[in-house]
Design an enzyme around this catalytic site. Structure first.
Site, PDB file in Angstrom:
ATOM      1  N   TYR A 176       0.830  -1.206   0.000  1.00  0.00           N
ATOM      2  CA  TYR A 176       0.000   0.000   0.000  1.00  0.00           C
ATOM      3  C   TYR A 176       0.868   1.260   0.000  1.00  0.00           C
ATOM      4  O   TYR A 176       0.756   2.105  -0.881  1.00  0.00           O
ATOM      5  CB  TYR A 176      -0.911  -0.019   1.230  1.00  0.00           C
ATOM      6  CG  TYR A 176      -1.909   1.099   1.313  1.00  0.00           C
ATOM      7  CD1 TYR A 176      -1.686   2.187   2.145  1.00  0.00           C
ATOM      8  CD2 TYR A 176      -3.081   1.064   0.574  1.00  0.00           C
ATOM      9  CE1 TYR A 176      -2.605   3.217   2.247  1.00  0.00           C
ATOM     10  CE2 TYR A 176      -4.006   2.091   0.667  1.00  0.00           C
ATOM     11  CZ  TYR A 176      -3.773   3.161   1.503  1.00  0.00           C
ATOM     12  OH  TYR A 176      -4.684   4.193   1.602  1.00  0.00           O
ATOM     13  N   VAL A 218      -9.659   1.870  12.929  1.00  0.00           N
ATOM     14  CA  VAL A 218      -9.823   2.125  14.370  1.00  0.00           C
ATOM     15  C   VAL A 218     -11.145   2.806  14.688  1.00  0.00           C
ATOM     16  O   VAL A 218     -11.840   2.423  15.632  1.00  0.00           O
ATOM     17  CB  VAL A 218      -8.628   2.940  14.925  1.00  0.00           C
ATOM     18  CG1 VAL A 218      -8.565   4.353  14.356  1.00  0.00           C
ATOM     19  CG2 VAL A 218      -8.661   2.938  16.440  1.00  0.00           C
ATOM     20  N   VAL A 219     -11.549   3.816  13.881  1.00  0.00           N
ATOM     21  CA  VAL A 219     -12.770   4.546  14.263  1.00  0.00           C
ATOM     22  C   VAL A 219     -13.984   3.637  14.098  1.00  0.00           C
ATOM     23  O   VAL A 219     -14.836   3.538  14.990  1.00  0.00           O
ATOM     24  CB  VAL A 219     -12.925   5.840  13.441  1.00  0.00           C
ATOM     25  CG1 VAL A 219     -14.216   6.556  13.819  1.00  0.00           C
ATOM     26  CG2 VAL A 219     -11.734   6.766  13.659  1.00  0.00           C
ATOM     27  N   GLY A 238      -0.823   2.210  22.285  1.00  0.00           N
ATOM     28  CA  GLY A 238      -1.961   3.072  22.609  1.00  0.00           C
ATOM     29  C   GLY A 238      -1.573   4.540  22.622  1.00  0.00           C
ATOM     30  O   GLY A 238      -2.427   5.418  22.595  1.00  0.00           O
ATOM     31  N   PRO A 303       2.676   2.877  11.940  1.00  0.00           N
ATOM     32  CA  PRO A 303       3.283   4.195  12.164  1.00  0.00           C
ATOM     33  C   PRO A 303       2.961   4.727  13.567  1.00  0.00           C
ATOM     34  O   PRO A 303       1.839   4.567  14.050  1.00  0.00           O
ATOM     35  CB  PRO A 303       2.639   5.074  11.086  1.00  0.00           C
ATOM     36  CG  PRO A 303       2.220   4.127  10.023  1.00  0.00           C
ATOM     37  CD  PRO A 303       1.807   2.872  10.738  1.00  0.00           C
TER      38      PRO A 303
HETATM   39  N1  LIG Z   1     -10.335   6.404   4.322  1.00  0.00           N
HETATM   40  C1  LIG Z   1      -9.124   6.783   4.640  1.00  0.00           C
HETATM   41  O1  LIG Z   1      -8.783   7.012   5.824  1.00  0.00           O
HETATM   42  C2  LIG Z   1      -8.093   6.977   3.566  1.00  0.00           C
HETATM   43  C3  LIG Z   1      -6.890   7.550   3.930  1.00  0.00           C
HETATM   44  C4  LIG Z   1      -5.921   7.742   2.935  1.00  0.00           C
HETATM   45  C5  LIG Z   1      -6.171   7.402   1.611  1.00  0.00           C
HETATM   46  N2  LIG Z   1      -7.367   6.876   1.298  1.00  0.00           N
HETATM   47  C6  LIG Z   1      -7.588   6.510  -0.110  1.00  0.00           C
HETATM   48  O2  LIG Z   1      -8.859   6.963  -0.531  1.00  0.00           O
HETATM   49  C7  LIG Z   1      -9.423   6.032  -1.469  1.00  0.00           C
HETATM   50  C8  LIG Z   1     -10.785   5.587  -0.994  1.00  0.00           C
HETATM   51  O3  LIG Z   1     -10.632   5.046   0.299  1.00  0.00           O
HETATM   52  P1  LIG Z   1     -11.918   4.525   1.123  1.00  0.00           P
HETATM   53  O4  LIG Z   1     -11.635   4.793   2.566  1.00  0.00           O
HETATM   54  O5  LIG Z   1     -13.148   5.029   0.483  1.00  0.00           O
HETATM   55  O6  LIG Z   1     -11.776   2.961   0.928  1.00  0.00           O
HETATM   56  P2  LIG Z   1     -12.836   1.879   0.444  1.00  0.00           P
HETATM   57  O7  LIG Z   1     -12.131   0.561   0.573  1.00  0.00           O
HETATM   58  O8  LIG Z   1     -14.130   2.082   1.092  1.00  0.00           O
HETATM   59  O9  LIG Z   1     -13.021   2.265  -1.105  1.00  0.00           O
HETATM   60  C9  LIG Z   1     -12.182   1.767  -2.108  1.00  0.00           C
HETATM   61  C10 LIG Z   1     -13.079   1.367  -3.286  1.00  0.00           C
HETATM   62  O10 LIG Z   1     -12.268   0.909  -4.354  1.00  0.00           O
HETATM   63  C11 LIG Z   1     -12.785  -0.326  -4.844  1.00  0.00           C
HETATM   64  N3  LIG Z   1     -11.672  -1.077  -5.425  1.00  0.00           N
HETATM   65  C12 LIG Z   1     -10.618  -1.620  -4.769  1.00  0.00           C
HETATM   66  N4  LIG Z   1      -9.785  -2.229  -5.658  1.00  0.00           N
HETATM   67  C13 LIG Z   1     -10.326  -2.038  -6.898  1.00  0.00           C
HETATM   68  C14 LIG Z   1      -9.941  -2.417  -8.215  1.00  0.00           C
HETATM   69  N5  LIG Z   1      -8.847  -3.137  -8.446  1.00  0.00           N
HETATM   70  N6  LIG Z   1     -10.768  -2.052  -9.239  1.00  0.00           N
HETATM   71  C15 LIG Z   1     -11.899  -1.342  -9.013  1.00  0.00           C
HETATM   72  N7  LIG Z   1     -12.320  -0.966  -7.790  1.00  0.00           N
HETATM   73  C16 LIG Z   1     -11.530  -1.308  -6.753  1.00  0.00           C
HETATM   74  C17 LIG Z   1     -13.405  -0.983  -3.611  1.00  0.00           C
HETATM   75  O11 LIG Z   1     -14.350  -1.964  -3.956  1.00  0.00           O
HETATM   76  C18 LIG Z   1     -14.028   0.226  -2.911  1.00  0.00           C
HETATM   77  O12 LIG Z   1     -15.309   0.492  -3.394  1.00  0.00           O
HETATM   78  C19 LIG Z   1      -8.404   4.901  -1.598  1.00  0.00           C
HETATM   79  O13 LIG Z   1      -7.579   5.154  -2.728  1.00  0.00           O
HETATM   80  C20 LIG Z   1      -7.579   5.021  -0.324  1.00  0.00           C
HETATM   81  O14 LIG Z   1      -6.252   4.555  -0.507  1.00  0.00           O
HETATM   82  C21 LIG Z   1      -8.336   6.628   2.229  1.00  0.00           C
HETATM   83  O1  LIG Z   2      -9.143  -1.831  16.572  1.00  0.00           O
HETATM   84  C1  LIG Z   2      -8.165  -1.094  16.357  1.00  0.00           C
HETATM   85  C2  LIG Z   2      -7.703  -0.797  15.055  1.00  0.00           C
HETATM   86  C3  LIG Z   2      -6.603   0.005  14.885  1.00  0.00           C
HETATM   87  N1  LIG Z   2      -5.972   0.516  15.979  1.00  0.00           N
HETATM   88  C4  LIG Z   2      -4.823   1.418  15.828  1.00  0.00           C
HETATM   89  O2  LIG Z   2      -5.324   2.605  15.248  1.00  0.00           O
HETATM   90  C5  LIG Z   2      -4.345   3.201  14.399  1.00  0.00           C
HETATM   91  C6  LIG Z   2      -4.988   3.456  13.034  1.00  0.00           C
HETATM   92  O3  LIG Z   2      -5.167   2.219  12.413  1.00  0.00           O
HETATM   93  P1  LIG Z   2      -6.210   2.074  11.176  1.00  0.00           P
HETATM   94  O4  LIG Z   2      -6.227   0.638  10.816  1.00  0.00           O
HETATM   95  O5  LIG Z   2      -7.457   2.764  11.485  1.00  0.00           O
HETATM   96  O6  LIG Z   2      -5.600   2.888   9.988  1.00  0.00           O
HETATM   97  P2  LIG Z   2      -4.112   3.349   9.591  1.00  0.00           P
HETATM   98  O7  LIG Z   2      -3.874   4.659  10.227  1.00  0.00           O
HETATM   99  O8  LIG Z   2      -3.169   2.243   9.848  1.00  0.00           O
HETATM  100  O9  LIG Z   2      -4.348   3.536   8.004  1.00  0.00           O
HETATM  101  C7  LIG Z   2      -5.378   4.432   7.669  1.00  0.00           C
HETATM  102  O10 LIG Z   2      -4.810   5.688   7.468  1.00  0.00           O
HETATM  103  C8  LIG Z   2      -4.016   5.789   6.272  1.00  0.00           C
HETATM  104  C9  LIG Z   2      -4.818   5.358   5.079  1.00  0.00           C
HETATM  105  O11 LIG Z   2      -4.108   5.432   3.869  1.00  0.00           O
HETATM  106  C10 LIG Z   2      -5.330   4.016   5.234  1.00  0.00           C
HETATM  107  O12 LIG Z   2      -6.142   3.760   4.087  1.00  0.00           O
HETATM  108  C11 LIG Z   2      -6.180   3.992   6.467  1.00  0.00           C
HETATM  109  O13 LIG Z   2      -6.616   2.694   6.675  1.00  0.00           O
HETATM  110  C12 LIG Z   2      -3.167   2.225  14.356  1.00  0.00           C
HETATM  111  O14 LIG Z   2      -2.163   2.673  15.247  1.00  0.00           O
HETATM  112  C13 LIG Z   2      -3.757   0.923  14.873  1.00  0.00           C
HETATM  113  O15 LIG Z   2      -2.785   0.147  15.566  1.00  0.00           O
HETATM  114  C14 LIG Z   2      -6.413   0.253  17.280  1.00  0.00           C
HETATM  115  O16 LIG Z   2      -5.844   0.746  18.249  1.00  0.00           O
HETATM  116  N2  LIG Z   2      -7.491  -0.555  17.435  1.00  0.00           N
END
Ligand SMILES: NC(=O)c1ccc[n+]([C@@H]2O[C@H](COP(=O)([O-])OP(=O)(O)OC[C@H]3O[C@@H](n4cnc5c(N)ncnc54)[C@H](O)[C@@H]3O)[C@@H](O)[C@H]2O)c1
Ligand SMILES: O=c1ccn([C@@H]2O[C@H](COP(=O)(O)OP(=O)(O)O[C@H]3OC[C@@H](O)[C@H](O)[C@H]3O)[C@@H](O)[C@H]2O)c(=O)[nH]1
Length: 348
Positions: A176, A218-219, A238, A303
């Protein structure tokens, strides 16, 4: 034509952009803006579609493979004359005549992107290549939703766009982190070599209604656990931090970036930073004061800190987040209660 990129270096765009469709220059009838949203059935994507569809001059095409997204997120648009939904995997080529491409297709939850790491990196590399090829072919402007994960386990805090990051190239998250970094590289190479109009958003942790209830982030985990009276699972230690942006602020930032004049990369996130323990305490206080908290094992390469410097977003996009974590969490609680069928306990 030269413009400055995030690292402050001048880079010369050697080619002028491919001509957009003649439709964009119609004199008598201004055709609709044709917008492709890859991953539009997902969490952020479906909220983006909602916002784009509010503009009567927009036509929206969503392509999605439903790996993590759901048609349910788009049910109100299916059958609408300005909306089309295509089941398609972006690792296969796609040919549609469009003017804008929001490229969001990629699983965002670590649990899902680690499930099939080879597919995750294919989606980020081949998927982005296919979308850039499409942009070149039809003269479309393309926005990539990159991520704060490109900074890895950052040694600079808060993170500015000029920071090159601290990323493990061979870890379990690399599919990723490195996948998105390659996607950014490809975006800039198509920009420099072919003049493609690009926009890069580095999205920080985003939350809100329609998050996958069991996607492991996490959320969504904490809210589902609080509603179900299950212990909040704080992953050790934590004390690690994240900064949480509400989804409507995120969508506003993405649209401003797409319709603005800056390539980016630009951080889009809420600088409100919390430890995971503080997040758990907020969820406990706001949703279920009785729920317990337990420390559980974490996963490799997590991270330790993350907080966006959003100076560029403020100055170049006129954007900053409006909704605080304590304002946003109740909106998510309401959505999860409705989807889980668990009404709020009446306090008598
Ligand atoms: N939500 C976050 O906290 C967060 C943070 C940083 C970056 N992003 C980026 O934002 C974008 C959307 O994230 P999200 O939280 O809505 O995630 P999500 O998983 O809900 O949405 C991703 C969508 O892409 C589709 N998808 C995955 N692989 C595919 C493929 N090969 N072809 C077609 N469709 C595909 C999934 O079915 C899903 O509908 C992603 O690119 C993610 O990396 C999200
Ligand atoms: O149940 C949980 C899940 C997660 N966590 C912690 O919460 C923090 C956030 O974890 P998450 O899995 O929510 O997400 P991350 O921050 O690792 O990645 C997230 O932010 C960057 C985006 O690009 C990723 O798509 C998004 O998933 C981590 O430190 C994880 O260890 C908990 O403490 N409890």
């Amino acid at each position: 034509m030269a413009n400055e990129n995030a690292n402050g270096n001048q880079h010369t765009v050697t080619r002028s952009p491919p001509p957009p469709s003649p439709l964009r220059f119609s004199k008598f009838f201004q055709s609709n803006m044709r917008i492709l949203v890859t991953g539009g059935a997902g969490f952020i994507g479906s909220h983006l579609v909602d916002k784009l569809m509010e503009n009567e001059k927009n036509e929206v095409i969503v392509v999605d493979n439903y790996f993590t997204g759901s048609k349910d997120n788009l049910k109100k648009w299916i059958g609408h004359p300005r909306f089309e939904l295509i089941r398609h995997d972006v690792t296969e080529t796609l040919l549609v005549e469009v003017d804008r491409i929001y490229h969001l297709a990629c699983p965002a939850s670590p649990i899902f992107y680690k499930y099939n790491p080879v597919k995750t990196i294919k989606t980020n590399v081949i998927g982005t290549l296919n979308m850039l090829g499409l942009a070149k072919r039809v003269g479309a402007r393309i926005l990539l939703t990159s991520t704060s994960e490109v900074y890895g386990d950052p040694l600079e805090h808060p993170q500015k766009e000029e920071y090159w990051g601290n990323v493990n190239p061979i870890g379990v998250r690399s599919c990723y982190d490195e996948g998105k970094r390659v996607a950014e590289t490809l975006m800039f190479d198509y920009h420099r070599q072919h003049g493609i109009e690009i926009r890069i958003a580095r999205i920080f942790n985003t939350y809100g209604p329609r998050m996958n209830i069991d996607d492991g982030r996490v959320v969504s985990n904490f809210i589902a656990q609080a509603i179900r009276d299950e212990p909040l699972t704080v992953q050790a230690p934590g004390t690690q931090t994240r900064s949480f942006c509400y989804v409507s602020d995120m969508v506003d930032g993405l649209i401003r970036l797409m319709e603005g004049e800056h390539t980016g990369p630009i951080n889009i996130g809420n600088p409100g930073e919390f430890t995971m323990m503080e997040l758990a305490e907020n969820v406990k206080e706001l949703i279920n004061p009785e729920v317990s908290v337990k420390i559980v094992e974490n996963t490799p390469d997590d991270p330790r800190q993350r907080k966006p410097n959003i100076t560029k977003a403020k100055e170049l996009l006129g954007w900053e987040p409006k909704i605080t974590l304590r304002e946003g969490l109740p909106f998510m609680e309401e959505d999860f209660r409705q989807r889980l069928g668990v009404p709020k306990k009446q306090i008598n």
